[in-house]
Each structure stands twice: as structure tokens, then as C-alpha cells.
Design an enzyme around this catalytic site. Structure first.
Site, PDB file in Angstrom:
ATOM      1  N   SER A  85      43.303  34.830  40.728  1.00  9.66           N
ATOM      2  CA  SER A  85      41.988  34.220  40.904  1.00  9.66           C
ATOM      3  C   SER A  85      41.143  35.075  41.839  1.00  9.66           C
ATOM      4  O   SER A  85      41.670  35.796  42.693  1.00  9.66           O
ATOM      5  CB  SER A  85      42.125  32.817  41.505  1.00  9.66           C
ATOM      6  OG  SER A  85      42.458  32.893  42.888  1.00  9.66           O
ATOM      7  N   ASP A  86      39.826  35.008  41.656  1.00  6.25           N
ATOM      8  CA  ASP A  86      38.978  35.549  42.705  1.00  6.25           C
ATOM      9  C   ASP A  86      39.161  34.655  43.924  1.00  6.25           C
ATOM     10  O   ASP A  86      39.550  33.492  43.810  1.00  6.25           O
ATOM     11  CB  ASP A  86      37.513  35.593  42.257  1.00  6.25           C
ATOM     12  CG  ASP A  86      36.718  36.648  43.011  1.00  6.25           C
ATOM     13  OD1 ASP A  86      37.165  37.072  44.099  1.00  6.25           O
ATOM     14  OD2 ASP A  86      35.654  37.063  42.511  1.00  6.25           O
ATOM     15  N   TRP A  87      38.878  35.195  45.090  1.00  3.10           N
ATOM     16  CA  TRP A  87      39.199  34.513  46.337  1.00  3.10           C
ATOM     17  C   TRP A  87      38.327  33.259  46.511  1.00  3.10           C
ATOM     18  O   TRP A  87      37.133  33.334  46.756  1.00  3.10           O
ATOM     19  CB  TRP A  87      39.022  35.474  47.503  1.00  3.10           C
ATOM     20  CG  TRP A  87      40.254  36.269  47.832  1.00  3.10           C
ATOM     21  CD1 TRP A  87      40.867  36.350  49.055  1.00  3.10           C
ATOM     22  CD2 TRP A  87      41.046  37.087  46.955  1.00  3.10           C
ATOM     23  NE1 TRP A  87      41.995  37.162  48.986  1.00  3.10           N
ATOM     24  CE2 TRP A  87      42.128  37.624  47.713  1.00  3.10           C
ATOM     25  CE3 TRP A  87      40.970  37.409  45.612  1.00  3.10           C
ATOM     26  CZ2 TRP A  87      43.093  38.463  47.164  1.00  3.10           C
ATOM     27  CZ3 TRP A  87      41.937  38.257  45.061  1.00  3.10           C
ATOM     28  CH2 TRP A  87      42.974  38.762  45.836  1.00  3.10           C
TER      29      TRP A  87
END
Length: 741
Positions: A269-271
Site C-alpha cells: 500500500s501507499d503509506w
């Protein structure tokens, strides 16, 4: 006695052989590097408890996956990219503000858009390799790059990270970068999947994109990364796509990525981009980042909450109850964990973990950074052949502007690299000019927002007058303008295509005072030039050139290097000309990609709008002649490649490089298609007077469009035109072939 000793030796050898076989059989298969990866994955998976498997779905801290000491599973240690390596200690807003002694300092390579301007796949692969080497040198295992999101709107704050507006060019460069990184045993991460094309409300915005636009414009680079480069990780995007968050979008992560493209590695996932547990796991999200206490502390911050970040949904205390309730199956968990383990084995991390060394920013990396910066520079205008500066006529130069004495190596946010050194344009020019040319400096105007006391009208007038006086006394004036990491960055979009406050006025005033005025643009994308382009004889685009940008621009200004960059994005005359105008940033947290497949030059060609500078454009200090186009066969059956050749001649007096661009036009399709689409290109270096043959091979994908009814790519029989030239608006040769039924 001799016979007895011989018998003892045989017996000892037999015992040793048995012991070795027993030792070998005692080694678990997952620890045996000679076995197939899939066998090792399944063996290790079978030894893990459910709790151990679930633990791997969420990060251990800000940039590290969860290790397993019992089974010897290492953590995957990540680092931000894609332009080099940034601190992994926390969010960029915090680590970029650290004092220098606490920062991670590595080679700052040119921004992605600058690398795209080289149109040089070999160079991009070399840069990827160098970045991979530095990742290992700092003891990390994974780089968060490349960024391959398409430049839909010139206002996107992260356009500088990507490779421009065209899906074919972006695909070729993405494959090259990934091969360079992963050739070093480092995990590359292609991002952000998908339709992450604006920073405005990126955590909440719902991008409405039709199926054909996704397949033809926004998916190709990701598809090439998976199927051609074998990328080991894909990062999901923050935004929603057609109503569903990308991190839990099964159409993206299951149907497209895994089923259609055959991706077997892991999705990260993106952060702070997750908003559910079961839906996210079931959609195919394998690793949620960040994790641990850093994630919990970050989520408590008001700024994090205001931005709309989500995280902490794949921690064990949330996943295990969903398994117990039947919302997540253990088979799904096995699939998620297998994807992670597979990469740990394939990348070599399990058997040969990376260890920290001191080999950072070595001379080869510095030389490569300079070569990349030099190749990326685009000569936009050169009236009267003002450039290169002639040292027999130019004896004094004044360097002016907010980006003259400061090295703006990159845009802001998670990609901003802190180099051990950086060369400003002023310093590069001083180093290159030598004894024969007097170099002076004037600020002219401060960078907007950096020093409020210098932003007042009175202060701007005073600085501008000082620059004009200096310019009037010099043989040539070089004005370096553009943006800064505080104005062009992740987390927000650019507020205007105009240059920051006072810069346009500065250029106008200096150009009136000195007829030999050169403007250097130091920014991550297009700027509007209507106020001064007519009276300015020479304009160069430096982009964000990394740590060697100053040396690179000096080499081009004084003729040590011949500019060879070509625009990977169209430069508009005004924001209203952009295809995204009127459909950005959206309303009620929804943005409609109403332009469909007509992004960039496709739109300008279709609507017959003249851009300021077209896609693929770039001048040189020499001239190139095109001739003898051959297209063979002229009638081709389905599945047979088309061979295209031409002659390229350097008709000037300088060595130089030309990027030959090949576009295809399909005028007979049953659906609306763009007037032309880039399908091949080649960068060719030629000595003065040299001639060479340039060859391309076009497969059926070059002729195809995505058929939404058939859910497949289709190349319809009929005539296809082959257009070859120096830019999308400078077609030199035309041919055609017929695709047979």
C-alpha cells in the site's frame, strides 16, 4: 597393517558421506537455494502458524516489513525513491527537515521527467542500476520507484517524478529502470496503481476513468513493468478509482494485475492508503504500510487525520477476527504471504541479505548523474544561434535569478534526495567559464515564499533593478528561474503554470537590457512563457537536474555538450489549452477524466491546438536530415511484424544525438482514434557528417486499440500510416502498410 589402514580410510569416508547426506536431508527445503522457488515458498508457508502469516500483512515500522526470527524470514527494508535514496526514518515532512548530520546522503539523480527527456533507455537502466547499488550500500532491500503515473494535468504536484504524458515512452523507461534496479537484487516498486494524477484531495478523490482510457493511457506502463520487467512489487494509489479505493479495488489488484497480467509478486500500500480490513485483504493487498508504533503515533497527528490518511487495518488484532468470522479465508492469507515470500526468495534476500557498506556517491555514480543531467536538457529556442556562447565574443556574463545560486536538485516530498554535494548553475558556469569570461551574479528576484521580506513589491523592484543594471553591462545574461521543492511537491498541486512571483517581470526587464539573454527553466514541468518568449532569444529546460545540474547546464551553454533532450510533455501556451482544463480538480471529491484517451499531444492534435512546444520537441547545435524511409512488407498478415528503416545524417558541424520518433496513424478504425500515437523511438549519436541506418520493428500491438465490447486489444485490417520525425509536430517522412484480414 597397510591393508587395515586402507580399510579404516574407506570406512571413515563412508561414515562422512552418510553424515553429509543426513545433514543435507535435515535442511528444510525452504533453506535450500538449489530447490525451485515455488517449492521453497510452499515449504516455508506450511511451517508458519496462522498468527505468523497474519503478522506479515502489516509493517513492522515506518519502512520495514515484519521479520520472523523462528523461521529465519528477514524483514524487507524499504527506502524512498525513485530519484535516489531518502531517509527511511519517517515521513518526508519530518526527515527532509532534519539537520544535515542526521540525514541520509546519497546520489541525487535527475528527476523522472528529466530522465524521460533523454529518451535514452540504456541511460535510464544505468541509473536504475546505480540506485540499486546504493540501496544495497545503505543496507536496504527495496526502492519505492519508479513513478509511472501519466502527466494528465500540468498542475499535478508530482509530475516531476514521472516520465511524461505518453504511455509508450513511459513504459519503455519504466522497464529500463526496473531492470537496472532488480539486476542488483533490489526490489523495485512501480507506483501508484492507478490513476493517481493529482495531489488535491488525493486521499479522498474519486477518479472516474473509462475503461478504454485506463487500458490505453493509464495501464500500459504498469503492464509492461509486470510482463516485461518482472517487477517484484506494485504500490497501490491513495485515490479511489471509479468509486473504490485503490488499496481495496479487486478490479485493479485481482482482475487486472493478477489474472490478466499474471503478476505473482507482492502489492504494497501507499503509506496511509488503507481503509478496511476484509475488503483490502481479499482484493489482494499483501503488505500494508506503515506499521508498528511509528504508524500509531503518525495516525494520532492532526495533520495526518486532516489529510485523510488511513492505516492500521491489516494488523493482527483486526485481521484474525475477520478470519474467524469467515470474511477472510485462510487460503487468501496464504496467497498474500506467498507473494511476499516469493519475492524474498527470488530477489536473493533470503540467501544473501544486503549488508551496509560505505560505497555511496562514488565517482562512477557522480559521472552518471552528470551524464543524465546533460542528456536531459532541452533546447527550446535559439534565435540567431546565440548558443553555444562564443568565448571569442562573450567576455562577461551575469547569472541572475532565484535558482541561479541555489541547486534545486529535485521537487519536494518523498522523492527529495539529500546529496553530499550539489552544483548550482552559478557554480557550474563559474567553473566552466574559466579565466577568459568574467562571471558576475545578481539575485534579480527571490524565490516566492522563501524570504517574505524580499517578496514585497519594493524589494522585488530593487532586486530587479540591480539585475537589469548588471545585465546592461554584461555581454550576455543568463536567467535561471523556475520553482522550488516548497512550491512543487508531493501533498499539493501547483497553483499556477505561471512562474512564481516576480520572475516573469525579471525576464522581461533583463531581456530589454541585454539582447543576449538566455533563460534557463529549472522546474519539474511546463511553465507559461507568453509574457517574454518573443523577446528572449534562447531558452533551455534544465528540469530538476539532480546534484550535477549546474555542471550540466554550463556544459551546454558553453558548447562542451550538444543539447539532445526532447520534451516528454507538451508545453501549453495557457492552462486553458490543457485537456484537463474544466475537469480538474473535480467537484464534491470526484474528478471526471472526461477527455478519455485524449491526453497530451493526442488532444492537441485532435483539437488542432498549437502548443507552445510540442511533445517530442527539442533543438540541437547541429542539424539532422531524414531520408529513404522503407516500410516492409507493404501488405502484412496478422501477427507478422512490420520493418521500418530510414537514413539519418548529421548535416552540421558538431557531434550530436537525435531522437528519431515513429508515430502510427489509423484512419480506418471502427472507433475514434488519435491522429497519431508514438509507437517506437531511437536515440542515435552521430559525428558531424556521419550517416547511419535507423531500424524499427512494429508488432501488432503498435496497431491495436482496446475494444471495450470484446474486453481485448484489436488491430483492424486496413491502411496504417507510418510517420517518422523529430517531434510530434515535425514529421519528416511518411509511409504506410496494409494490415490484411
Amino acid at each position: 597393517m597397510k591393508h587395515f589402514r586402507y580399510s579404516v580410510l574407506i570406512l571413515c569416508a563412508a561414515i562422512l558421506s552418510i553424515a553429509q547426506k543426513r545433514d543435507s536431508s535435515d535442511i528444510p527445503p525452504y533453506k535450500n537455494p538449489s530447490l525451485p522457488v515455488e517449492q521453497r515458498v510452499q515449504d516455508l508457508l506450511g511451517r508458519m502458524t496462522l498468527q505468523e502469516k497474519v503478522a506479515m500483512l502489516s509493517g513492522a515500522d515506518w519502512m520495514q516489513s515484519v521479520p520472523n526470527a523462528r523461521l529465519g524470514i528477514p524483514s524487507i527494508k524499504m527506502a524512498d525513491g525513485p530519484l535516489g535514496i531518502r531517509s527511511w526514518a519517517g515521513p518526508s515532512a519530518e526527515t527532509n527537515a532534519m539537520v544535515s548530520k542526521n540525514k541520509v546522503m546519497t546520489t541525487a539523480f535527475p528527476a523522472g521527467v528529466a530522465m524521460a527527456a533523454t529518451w535514452d533507455t540504456d541511460l535510464v537502466q544505468s541509473v536504475g542500476q546505480a540506485i540499486g547499488q546504493e540501496v544495497k550500500a545503505v543496507g536496504r532491500d527495496m526502492i519505492l520507484g519508479p513513478t509511472v503515473n501519466i502527466n494528465r494535468t500540468p498542475l499535478w504536484g508530482r509530475n516531476f517524478e514521472g516520465y511524461g504524458e505518453d504511455p509508450y515512452l513511459t513504459s519503455r523507461l519504466a522497464v529500463a529502470y526496473i531492470k537496472g534496479v532488480q539486476g542488483e537484487g533490489v526490489i523495485a516498486t512501480v507506483k501508484h496503481f492507478a490513476a493517481n494524477n493529482q495531489e488535491f484531495e488525493r486521499h479522498r478523490i474519486n477518479a472516474i476513468v473509462d475503461e478504454r482510457a485506463l487500458q490505453e493511457i493509464y495501464f500500459p506502463a504498469f503492464k509492461a513493468a509486470v510482463q516485461e520487467a518482472g517487477v517484484w512489487s506494485v504500490m497501490s494509489a491513495y485515490n479511489k478509482l471509479n468509486g473504490v479505493y485503490c488499496a481495496q479495488n479487486s478490479f485493479l489488484l485481482q482482475d487486472t494485475l493478477r489474472k490478466q497480467w499474471g503478476f505473482k509478486n507482492f502489492v504494497v500500500s501507499d503509506w496511509g492508503s488503507t481503509y478496511s480490513t476484509a475488503d483490502t485483504v481479499n482484493a489482494g493487498m499483501d503488505v500494508e504500510m506503515p506499521g508498528g508504533n511509528p504508524m500509531r503515533d503518525w495516525l494520532k497527528k492532526p495533520k495526518t487525520q486532516k489529510a485523510g490518511n488511513g492505516s492500521g487495518w491489516l494488523v493482527a488484532e483486526k485481521v484474525l477476527p475477520e478470519i474467524s468470522s469467515g470474511k477472510i479465508s485462510t487460503a487468501t492469507i496464504d496467497d498474500n504471504v506467498s507473494s511476499i515470500l516469493r519475492v524474498i526468495f527470488v530477489s536473493g534476500q533470503f540467501d544473501n541479505p544486503h549488508t551496509k557498506t560505505s560505497e555511496l556517491d562514488a565517482p562512477p555514480q557522480r559521472a552518471l548523474a552528470r551524464k543524465a543531467a546533460t542528456e536531459s536538457i532541452v533546447l527550446l529556442k535559439n534565435s540567431g544561434d546565440l548558443l553555444p556562447l562564443n568565448s571569442s565574443k562573450i567576455h562577461s556574463v551575469v547569472v541572475i535569478g532565484p535558482n541561479a545560486a541555489v541547486a534545486r536538485t529535485g521537487g519536494g516530498g518523498s522523492s527529495l534526495v539529500t546529496p553530499k554535494y550539489s552544483i548550482s548553475p552559478l557554480k557550474g558556469i563559474q567553473n566552466r567559464a574559466g579565466q577568459g569570461v568574467k562571471v558576475s551574479y545578481a539575485l534579480g528576484v527571490s524565490m516566492e515564499g522563501e524570504d517574505p521580506s524580499k517578496d514585497t513589491p519594493e524589494a522585488q523592484t530593487r532586486s530587479r533593478n540591480e539585475a537589469v543594471d548588471a545585465a546592461a553591462k554584461a555581454d550576455a545574461a543568463i536567467i535561471v528561474v523556475g520553482r522550488s521543492p516548497e512550491l512543487e511537491s508531493e501533498d499539493f498541486d501547483i497553483k499556477s503554470l505561471d512562474l512564481p512571483s516576480g520572475q516573469d517581470d525579471l525576464i522581461e526587464a533583463v531581456a530589454k537590457a541585454n539582447k543576449n539573454t538566455v533563460v534557463v527553466i529549472n522546474a519539474g514541468g511546463p511553465v507559461v512563457m507568453s509574457k517574454w518568449i518573443a523577446q528572449t532569444p534562447a531558452v533551455l529546460d534544465l528540469w530538476y537536474g539532480g546534484q550535477e545540474g549546474g555542471n550540466a547546464i554550463a556544459d551546454v551553454l558553453f558548447g562542451n555538450a550538444n543539447p539532445s533532450g526532447k520534451l516528454p510533455v507538451s508545453f501549453v501556451k495557457q492552462w486553458k489549452d490543457s485537456p484537463a482544463y474544466g475537469h480538474y480538480p473535480g467537484e464534491n471529491l470526484q474528478v471526471d477524466y472526461a477527455e478519455g484517451i485524449y491526453v497530451g499531444y493526442r488532444y492537441f492534435d485532435k483539437q488542432k491546438i498549437e502548443p507552445l512546444f510540442p511533445f517530442g520537441y527539442g533543438l540541437s547545435y547541429t542539424k539532422f536530415d531524414y531520408s529513404d524511409l522503407k516500410v516492409s512488407p507493404n501488405k502484412v498478415s496478422s501477427g507478422t511484424p512490420v520493418e521500418v528503416s530510414l537514413r539519418l545524417h548529421n548535416g552540421g558541424t558538431r557531434e550530436g544525438a537525435e531522437v528519431v520518433e515513429l508515430y502510427i496513424h489509423d484512419g480506418h478504425a471502427s472507433v475514434d482514434r488519435p491522429p497519431q500515437e508514438l509507437k517506437a523511438f531511437g536515440r542515435v549519436d552521430l559525428a558531424a557528417g556521419e550517416t547511419t541506418d535507423v531500424r524499427f520493428s512494429l508488432d501488432q500491438s503498435a496497431m491495436a486499440f482496446y475494444n471495450t465490447a470484446k474486453k481485448d486489444w484489436v488491430a483492424e485490417p486496413g491502411q496504417f500510416d507510418v510517420l517518422v520525425g523529430s517531434s510530434s509536430r515535425d514529421i519528416r517522412l511518411k509511409g504506410s502498410f496494409d494490415l490484411q484480414p
